[in-house]
Design a protein around this motif. Sequence first.
Motif, mmCIF file in Angstrom:
data_model
loop_
_atom_site.group_PDB
_atom_site.id
_atom_site.type_symbol
_atom_site.label_atom_id
_atom_site.label_comp_id
_atom_site.label_asym_id
_atom_site.label_seq_id
_atom_site.Cartn_x
_atom_site.Cartn_y
_atom_site.Cartn_z
ATOM 1 N N ARG A 8 25.625 46.127 0.483
ATOM 2 C CA ARG A 8 24.665 46.651 -0.489
ATOM 3 C C ARG A 8 24.173 48.017 -0.009
ATOM 4 N N PRO A 43 22.542 51.953 -1.416
ATOM 5 C CA PRO A 43 22.008 52.706 -2.552
ATOM 6 C C PRO A 43 22.942 53.845 -2.951
ATOM 7 N N PRO A 44 22.948 54.213 -4.235
ATOM 8 C CA PRO A 44 21.975 53.743 -5.219
ATOM 9 C C PRO A 44 22.402 52.515 -6.016
ATOM 10 N N THR A 45 23.698 52.195 -6.056
ATOM 11 C CA THR A 45 24.134 51.150 -6.994
ATOM 12 C C THR A 45 25.080 50.105 -6.412
ATOM 13 N N THR A 46 25.578 50.268 -5.199
ATOM 14 C CA THR A 46 26.560 49.311 -4.676
ATOM 15 C C THR A 46 25.880 48.001 -4.306
ATOM 16 N N ASN A 47 26.348 46.915 -4.875
ATOM 17 C CA ASN A 47 25.824 45.585 -4.560
ATOM 18 C C ASN A 47 26.968 44.590 -4.715
#
Length: 220
Positions: free
Chosen positions: A18, A20-24
């Motif tokens: 995980r 930032p800003p969007t990788t999960n």
Amino acid sequence: MPSNTFSITAAPGTDIWRKPPTTNVFNAPTALPSSPSGAALRTAGPLASFRSARLSFNFAPAAQYDQAGLLLSFRRRGDAGAAPPAKWIKTGVELYNARPRLSTVSCDSWADWSVADLHPAAAAAAAATGAGQEEIGWTTVLVEKDKDGNGTGVWVYRLVRNAETGEEEKVPLREICWVFGLEKLEEWEVDVSAMAARPEKGVAEGLVAEFGGLEVKWAE
């Protein structure tokens, strides 16, 4: 070889990460031993009751970020089965820049990552001579609740058996302090499992990792 062995095959493109800003990403396979010896193994429960978890593993990494090890997933009560969990810790071995490294990732809001040489002497020799990648061999990690004069957290260790005494020695890898500082701690649960991942997508085959000796301890 540890007891109660089992295996995981991780397909290309799997990971737990995980950033930032969007990788999960939380699509790596997990598993537990199918027939532990003695009493049934309890691998999930209230976070406040967690004491320790240990696991041994072995695999042959080939692609960047190939990894295997121990996973602790933290969820609020009632969120069981939610993917990904709100918070997590993974620790094991990961292939990074052509060398197997002891790897710990702690994810509170976002993930952070630390690495150390798995076999320092072999890594130094390889750097000096240009030798090939060293084998991993069976490796054991431990995540343990710890309390000292400054408060309560968890320590991540590698367990190494002393050749002279036969006793296990705890090699400290990382202290993680946010776990028992979670707001409304009594509402949190922890789930322990083995994990493996092969983040590289351009690989034809999956990564096979072997595991054994899973032990999880809880407060009475």
